[in-house]
Design a protein around this motif. Structure first.
Motif, mmCIF file in Angstrom:
data_model
loop_
_atom_site.group_PDB
_atom_site.id
_atom_site.type_symbol
_atom_site.label_atom_id
_atom_site.label_comp_id
_atom_site.label_asym_id
_atom_site.label_seq_id
_atom_site.Cartn_x
_atom_site.Cartn_y
_atom_site.Cartn_z
ATOM 1 N N ARG A 118 -22.410 18.339 -24.458
ATOM 2 C CA ARG A 118 -23.414 17.450 -23.891
ATOM 3 C C ARG A 118 -23.839 16.373 -24.904
ATOM 4 O O ARG A 118 -24.064 15.221 -24.542
ATOM 5 C CB ARG A 118 -24.628 18.256 -23.431
ATOM 6 N N LEU A 169 -21.316 9.185 -25.796
ATOM 7 C CA LEU A 169 -20.445 8.308 -24.990
ATOM 8 C C LEU A 169 -21.270 7.440 -24.036
ATOM 9 O O LEU A 169 -20.952 6.269 -23.818
ATOM 10 C CB LEU A 169 -19.456 9.143 -24.181
ATOM 11 N N LEU A 170 -22.323 8.027 -23.483
ATOM 12 C CA LEU A 170 -23.207 7.289 -22.566
ATOM 13 C C LEU A 170 -23.866 6.116 -23.300
ATOM 14 O O LEU A 170 -23.951 5.002 -22.759
ATOM 15 C CB LEU A 170 -24.276 8.235 -22.023
ATOM 16 N N LEU A 187 -21.318 3.468 -23.731
ATOM 17 C CA LEU A 187 -21.125 2.771 -22.449
ATOM 18 C C LEU A 187 -22.265 1.784 -22.207
ATOM 19 O O LEU A 187 -22.031 0.646 -21.787
ATOM 20 C CB LEU A 187 -21.040 3.800 -21.314
ATOM 21 N N ASP A 188 -23.509 2.215 -22.509
ATOM 22 C CA ASP A 188 -24.659 1.303 -22.431
ATOM 23 C C ASP A 188 -24.413 0.050 -23.263
ATOM 24 O O ASP A 188 -24.670 -1.070 -22.825
ATOM 25 C CB ASP A 188 -25.918 1.999 -22.957
ATOM 26 N N LYS A 207 -21.529 -1.250 -24.237
ATOM 27 C CA LYS A 207 -20.480 -2.093 -23.646
ATOM 28 C C LYS A 207 -21.026 -2.886 -22.454
ATOM 29 O O LYS A 207 -20.701 -4.055 -22.290
ATOM 30 C CB LYS A 207 -19.278 -1.250 -23.190
ATOM 31 N N ILE A 208 -21.830 -2.222 -21.609
ATOM 32 C CA ILE A 208 -22.404 -2.911 -20.437
ATOM 33 C C ILE A 208 -23.322 -4.046 -20.914
ATOM 34 O O ILE A 208 -23.294 -5.148 -20.366
ATOM 35 C CB ILE A 208 -23.168 -1.915 -19.534
ATOM 36 N N HIS A 239 -21.873 15.123 -27.193
ATOM 37 C CA HIS A 239 -20.761 14.153 -27.171
ATOM 38 C C HIS A 239 -20.889 13.204 -25.970
ATOM 39 O O HIS A 239 -20.692 11.999 -26.092
ATOM 40 C CB HIS A 239 -19.421 14.900 -27.069
ATOM 41 N N LEU A 240 -21.186 13.805 -24.815
ATOM 42 C CA LEU A 240 -21.313 12.992 -23.591
ATOM 43 C C LEU A 240 -22.457 11.988 -23.727
ATOM 44 O O LEU A 240 -22.327 10.831 -23.317
ATOM 45 C CB LEU A 240 -21.569 13.890 -22.374
ATOM 46 N N ARG A 241 -23.581 12.448 -24.332
ATOM 47 C CA ARG A 241 -24.712 11.531 -24.518
ATOM 48 C C ARG A 241 -24.347 10.375 -25.428
ATOM 49 O O ARG A 241 -24.748 9.240 -25.203
ATOM 50 C CB ARG A 241 -25.916 12.281 -25.090
#
Lengths: 80, 80, 80, 80
Positions: A49, A55-56, A59-60, A62-63, A51-53
């Motif tokens: 989790r 990555l999130l 992603l934020d 990049k957006i 790691h996923l956070r």
């Protein structure tokens, strides 16, 4: 005779008690192994989790950068 | 006397056996509960991973569409 | 004599006028061509800008879809 | 008389020549202004296209970074 009869009963009870205590030890060993497995699974889940956070958050980022690029393009079109 | 002595030993063994069997039942109940918990956790993990895979495919789609948009922009710039 | 002199002057002026009118026609033709070129360039620029605006809208759409995907991922992580 | 007639023709021709040369100067000025406008438009177009190319490269970078993020997510899902 009665003394013999008592002796047999005592031996039978002692054997049953030994078997039940053996089964007890085996159950406690399985329970402990399962609890340790569960605990390490829990740590894995938390690492996953985390790691996923991360990555999130990427992603934020990049957006956000795509939105800046979009705004630059919009200004460029309007200024031309 | 001896008969009394035997009777006491028998009662003591019977009590110990009863206690050990009670502990056994309790351990089996905890083990079973833990295994069911573990199983439902496993199903949750699989559902979670399936959701993540579907998000990954959607991300693939978005990257593909951004790449098409990028190619269209490249052609537009070169044709102008 | 004077009549001859006048005749020569008139011919010279007529020739000069003819040359200047020829140059005039040539300038008007170049000007007209340049104006038409400029006008078609203007139409091209407008078509180009319209294409860019449509690409900008598509980019907006992709950023919106990435943001939705990001929100879905965030909810998934928090619910797990 | 003839001398007068010649004089009038000469004056008329001289006037016409003057008018045509004036129109010539005016046309040359407009042509020159239009050519300069066209040239500065050409420079603007090139600067605009250079900006667009730089935005295209930034978009390439973002798409590359999103693809890396996608690959990291894919590895994370498969390793879990």
């Amino acid at each position: 005779d009665v003394a013999n009869e008592f002796q047999l009963q005592k031996e039978s009870l002692t054997q049953k008690l030994q078997d039940t205590e053996d089964r007890n030890l085996s159950l406690e060993a399985r329970l402990s192994a399962l609890e340790q497995h569960e605990q390490s699974r829990q740590l894995e889940r938390e690492a996953f989790r985390a790691h996923l956070r991360s990555l999130l958050q990427m992603l934020d980022g990049k957006i956000f950068e795509l939105t800046e690029l979009r705004d630059t393009l919009a200004k460029l079109i309007e200024s031309s």
